[in-house]
Design a protein around this motif. Sequence first.
Motif, mmCIF file in Angstrom:
data_model
loop_
_atom_site.group_PDB
_atom_site.id
_atom_site.type_symbol
_atom_site.label_atom_id
_atom_site.label_comp_id
_atom_site.label_asym_id
_atom_site.label_seq_id
_atom_site.Cartn_x
_atom_site.Cartn_y
_atom_site.Cartn_z
ATOM 1 N N VAL A 30 1.133 9.210 4.753
ATOM 2 C CA VAL A 30 1.113 8.413 5.973
ATOM 3 C C VAL A 30 2.526 8.290 6.533
ATOM 4 C CG1 VAL A 30 0.500 6.194 6.994
ATOM 5 C CG2 VAL A 30 -0.851 7.116 5.089
ATOM 6 N N SER A 31 2.738 8.820 7.738
ATOM 7 C CA SER A 31 4.030 8.695 8.420
ATOM 8 C C SER A 31 3.861 7.797 9.634
ATOM 9 C CB SER A 31 4.541 10.068 8.866
ATOM 10 O OG SER A 31 4.737 10.914 7.754
ATOM 11 N N GLY A 32 4.872 6.991 9.904
ATOM 12 C CA GLY A 32 4.840 6.148 11.099
ATOM 13 C C GLY A 32 4.320 4.755 10.865
ATOM 14 N N ALA A 33 3.724 4.510 9.725
ATOM 15 C CA ALA A 33 3.235 3.155 9.469
ATOM 16 C C ALA A 33 4.413 2.188 9.322
ATOM 17 C CB ALA A 33 2.375 3.133 8.210
ATOM 18 N N ILE A 34 5.484 2.651 8.676
ATOM 19 C CA ILE A 34 6.737 1.898 8.574
ATOM 20 C C ILE A 34 7.839 2.812 9.072
ATOM 21 C CG2 ILE A 34 8.357 0.712 7.051
ATOM 22 C CD1 ILE A 34 6.057 0.226 5.108
ATOM 23 N N ASP A 35 8.639 2.339 10.019
ATOM 24 C CA ASP A 35 9.700 3.174 10.596
ATOM 25 C C ASP A 35 10.571 3.807 9.513
ATOM 26 O OD1 ASP A 35 8.945 2.695 13.175
ATOM 27 O OD2 ASP A 35 10.430 1.103 13.533
ATOM 28 N N GLY A 36 10.710 5.127 9.614
ATOM 29 C CA GLY A 36 11.619 5.837 8.715
ATOM 30 C C GLY A 36 11.087 6.096 7.331
ATOM 31 N N LEU A 37 9.814 5.798 7.080
ATOM 32 C CA LEU A 37 9.242 6.006 5.752
ATOM 33 C C LEU A 37 7.981 6.856 5.814
ATOM 34 C CD1 LEU A 37 9.446 2.458 4.078
ATOM 35 C CD2 LEU A 37 10.922 4.429 3.647
ATOM 36 N N THR A 38 7.776 7.635 4.765
ATOM 37 C CA THR A 38 6.513 8.341 4.579
ATOM 38 C C THR A 38 5.871 7.796 3.315
ATOM 39 O OG1 THR A 38 7.293 10.374 5.633
ATOM 40 C CG2 THR A 38 5.434 10.581 4.142
ATOM 41 N N LEU A 39 4.656 7.270 3.445
ATOM 42 C CA LEU A 39 3.937 6.693 2.315
ATOM 43 C C LEU A 39 3.016 7.755 1.721
ATOM 44 C CD1 LEU A 39 2.877 3.259 3.913
ATOM 45 C CD2 LEU A 39 5.007 3.843 2.736
#
Length: 464
Positions: A251-260
């Motif tokens: 998941v990209s974009g759920a938290i700025d600057g992070l890929t979950l």
Amino acid sequence: MAITVGSTTPTTGLLTSMGVGSGLDVATLVDKLVAAKKAPQQNQITNQAALANTQLSSLGQIGAALSALQSAMASITDGSAFNARTVTSADTDVLGATASGSPVSGSYKIDVTQLATALKASSGAFADSSAKVGTGTLTLAVDGQSMSLDLTDSNNSLAQVRDAINKASDNPGISATIVTGTDGAHLVLSGTRTGAANGFVVSSSGGDGGLAALDYDAAAGSGNALTVITAAQDAQYSIDGVAGHGAGNSVSGAIDGLTLNLVASGQTTLTVANDPSKGSSALSNLVNTYNSFVGIYQNLTKYDATSGTAGAMIGDATINGINSTLSRLVGGVANGTSLAVLGISLQVDGTLKLDNGKLTQAMSDGGKLASQLFGGDTGLAAQLNGQLDQWVGPNGTLAGRTSSISQQLSALKDQQATLDSRMADLTARYQAQFTALDTLMSKLNSTSSYLQQQFDALNNINKK
């Protein structure tokens, strides 16, 4: 009166061709004469070539050191060295994460309630993989894209249907395999992409109706011949109570600057913190690389008063100019600050000194001070890179110098060839001249021998 004539016995050790008449070592004489004639110009060519090759090597050393400095500036220039973050999941069996930008430091409570899966469904049992499925048209669709297979008695075995699906150039995202159990062979279809929207639909038309054994549509209330093994579904999660979902488990974009990266259902805490180590490492590398350049420069431009020897590039305006410019930039001010605030100071000997304690303290602000110094059009990174680009590269100052010296070496090579040709001609001329002299001397020796015989006969008569 008796006349005494010296012995004409040939001297041993002389050449068997030139010199037999004169007694001279003509070959050695010619070599020495030609060498004496050649020496002044040969020495000039040799010395100029040696100097040019030394300068060429020196410029190569300087160029390599400046290129290394460019490389050391890369992560500093793009800011990645100062924006590094550590991302830690309290339970990596539930969630992993990576920084894909510049996330804000903080912590997040993550609740993964469902992983994304791809649709997987199995047909009923057939006798074996060679069993005929049916004739007609089989259409397989995924999210608006589809492919159609025209099946006849010649290409409609279970194995042939599997192969036709897997090899189709317009396959929308479905793989097929055969699983054989005690009840027979099953065609198993799997979606290649996860997510509810990526579930497939299989429909048949025409023919003998046998292809209906492969029909499947999750939206249909009845008529599905395939048995679902795994349903197509989205990932579902919440971040600090805010619900989210996605077709995949990355998941990209759920938290700025992070890929979950969702791993399993469960709860965990994700922590993002500043990582000063990358910035400190980049600055330490910059200092070491700069000092390496300074060491090379000093070695090439030094003068040893004891031995009276000088470096290959002593007094070279280009190299001195490069060193002066770099020294001025690293010791100067950019964007209202300097390297000194990061614990880096310019020493009297031209090198940089790094205070690790002061650097660690400066980097504790998340790289803000460093970014201020190096960032922007007027930052130290732009100033250094602007100069480095002018010096190195295919069109840089050093490339121009290198090209000029290479042309000089090429010209010296031509001069050497011309000199060698002239000396070869001179050698041939001397050899011809001394050969003629040798022939003359041989004739004179013959005459002398004859006269000696006559005088000896005359002396014998007088003694009687």
